[in-house]
Enzyme design. Structure first.
Site, short mmCIF file in Angstrom:
data_model
loop_
_atom_site.label_atom_id
_atom_site.label_comp_id
_atom_site.label_asym_id
_atom_site.label_seq_id
_atom_site.Cartn_x
_atom_site.Cartn_y
_atom_site.Cartn_z
N GLY A 175 58.63 36.92 42.74
CA GLY A 175 58.77 37.41 41.76
C GLY A 175 57.95 36.94 40.93
O GLY A 175 57.70 35.99 41.32
N ALA A 231 55.74 35.43 32.88
CA ALA A 231 55.54 35.05 31.68
C ALA A 231 55.42 33.35 32.37
O ALA A 231 54.36 32.64 31.82
CB ALA A 231 55.56 34.74 30.83
N ILE A 261 55.38 32.02 39.59
CA ILE A 261 55.34 33.04 40.48
C ILE A 261 56.38 32.11 41.61
O ILE A 261 55.95 31.08 40.85
CB ILE A 261 53.44 33.42 40.66
CG1 ILE A 261 53.80 34.25 41.89
CG2 ILE A 261 53.48 32.55 40.60
CD1 ILE A 261 52.48 35.26 41.26
N ASP A 291 73.14 26.50 31.22
CA ASP A 291 72.52 27.87 31.55
C ASP A 291 73.16 28.33 32.25
O ASP A 291 72.64 28.92 33.54
CB ASP A 291 70.82 27.68 31.58
CG ASP A 291 70.35 28.68 31.06
OD1 ASP A 291 70.79 29.57 30.56
OD2 ASP A 291 68.99 29.25 31.71
#
Length: 470
Positions: free
Chosen positions: A20, A23, A26, A137
């Protein structure tokens, strides 16, 4: 694919597949030439582009160094500097999928998988909370899975020490999640309403949202804005009292809720249909407006929905509070975070400030032992498999005999923590008089493969069709 990678990284890894790209970074599936293991290699672009991103990168590395030895937390194997001094590389253990993509695939997860996943999440969060740390999160894309349905909690960039949050001056609002691009769908009401203080209840709310999403196959509260998110929540959960609203310490809560348009309510039990009664009960007890009224993680572990997997000896806790090595209640400069992280890379380990609790945590941990060593679990999933094999043969009506009241759950949690004791040699014994050494011998029996086969869902998950998200 390979042009984006520094030469010294190529010397260490064979990049096999790009998993994947976004922004911020990677991720590749890679082969570690030294360890001969498959890893997930993550390159964070401009990790030190500004103080906020620098602090997030620093937090993630520091907390993973501390919590990564728990069997349900993703392991960070190594950290590498980039040649440009702006990017950074992180090598994680490789996991085939994340819960978000598994849910998107449809009817992949059976009821027993959902229960097993939630129990493992509760174990991971209990470990964090015992160190007085919030994840902040929790969402399906941060819950990684392998073909054996083993769970690894990831992405600690928003994690915070509760002790460091308490360092904020009285009356000063604590930092919220708006400083990052965080998914609002899993945020608790007190965060959405800008509470001055928040607690471990923020994680418990998110866990309730994750369970609900597994049960209905879609996000429970997919708000399009903060106000819309609050509206969706208030139209579903039980109506809070004035005392409940006041308890979160928000100057805006009362006025925002009063001005909210009145729409027909749709209770949780009408949204979550075709699910076990115990599952609906757990969601309802987690998605409560007042944080102090939500189930704690200890209560969740003895709730009828997951109690079949509950095993106190497989649920380690810390007996100290975890602080990152730099002050977390203030934001430092880019150089401060980068220099400290580079020092840690050079030292190959991170130092945490540890404050020993006056009272040792459950299970009689020896203070003389290294805290992380105390927290390690051996063959966790084997005992879970044994638990599943036993419980699948039980009468299905047994679950109805559980009293699901909060008081009973508290009693069960306290009882579970007292099931283990030390013998005269200091070795832990469970309620049946078994020591870890005798249990370990049984774990090595030839029945191991057969037991794992009972829960292995690889034929269902098809992990090669799923996309990992680190």
């Amino acid at each position: 694919m390979t042009d984006d990678v520094d030469t010294h990284i190529h010397e260490k890894f064979d990049l096999q597949k790009r998993l994947g790209k976004g922004a911020y970074g990677i991720v590749w599936k890679a082969y570690d030439k030294r360890s001969r293991e498959t890893v997930a290699l993550k390159k964070i672009f401009d990790a030190f582009r500004n103080p906020t991103d620098s602090q997030r990168t620093f937090r993630e590395v520091m907390f993973l160094q501390e919590f990564g030895k728990h069997p349900n937390v993703i392991k960070l194997y190594n950290i590498f500097r980039a040649d440009n001094d702006r990017d950074i590389y992180l090598a994680f253990e490789f996991m085939e999928a994340d819960l978000h993509n598994v849910i998107k695939k449809g009817s992949i997860l059976k009821d027993v998988h959902k229960q097993y996943i939630m129990c493992q999440l509760f174990r991971a969060i209990r470990f964090l909370h015992s160190g007085n740390v919030l994840h902040r999160d929790l969402k399906p894309s941060n819950v990684l899975l392998d073909a054996d349905c083993r769970v690894k909690l990831a992405d600690f960039g928003l994690a915070r020490s509760l002790s460091s949050l308490e360092d904020y001056p009285e009356g000063q609002k604590m930092p919220d999640l708006t400083e990052y691009v965080a998914t609002r769908w899993y945020r608790s009401p007190e965060i959405l309403l800008a509470a001055k203080r928040y607690t471990k209840g923020v994680d418990m709310w998110s866990l309730g949202c994750i369970l609900a999403e597994m049960l209905i196959g879609r996000a429970l509260f997919p708000g399009s804005s903060t106000i819309n998110q609050i509206e969706r929540i208030m139209n579903t959960i039980a109506k809070p009292s004035r005392a409940d609203i006041a308890s979160i310490g928000s100057h805006y809560a009362a006025s925002v809720l009063e001005k909210m348009p009145q729409r027909p309510r749709k209770p949780l039990d009408l949204i979550i249909t075709q699910s076990q009664t115990a599952a609906i009960d757990m969601v309802q007890r987690l998605l409560i407006f007042a944080p102090q009224k939500r189930l704690t993680v200890e209560q969740c572990l003895v709730h009828p929905y997951v109690v079949q997997f509950h095993n106190p000896s497989e649920e380690p806790v810390l007996n100290y509070e975890v602080y990152p090595p730099l002050p977390d209640h203030i934001q430092l400069s880019i150089d401060d975070y980068r220099d400290r992280l580079y020092e840690m890379i050079d030292e190959k380990k991170a130092s945490f400030k540890r404050i020993q609790h006056e009272k040792i945590r459950p299970y009689g941990e020896d203070k003389s032992r290294a805290p992380i060593a105390q927290a390690e679990c051996s063959d966790t999933d084997y005992d879970t498999a044994r638990s599943l094999q036993r419980t699948t043969s039980m009468d299905k009506n047994n679950s109805s005999s559980h009293d699901s009241s909060s008081g009973t759950l508290r009693e069960r949690a306290a009882s579970a923590e007292s099931r283990t004791s030390k013998d005269s040699n200091g070795e832990m014994r469970n309620g049946n008089g078994n020591t870890p050494s005798s249990i370990k011998q049984r774990r090595r029996s030839v029945e191991r493969a057969r037991l794992f086969a009972n829960i292995k869902p690889s034929k269902i998950l098809h992990p090669h069709k799923l996309i990992s998200n680190y």
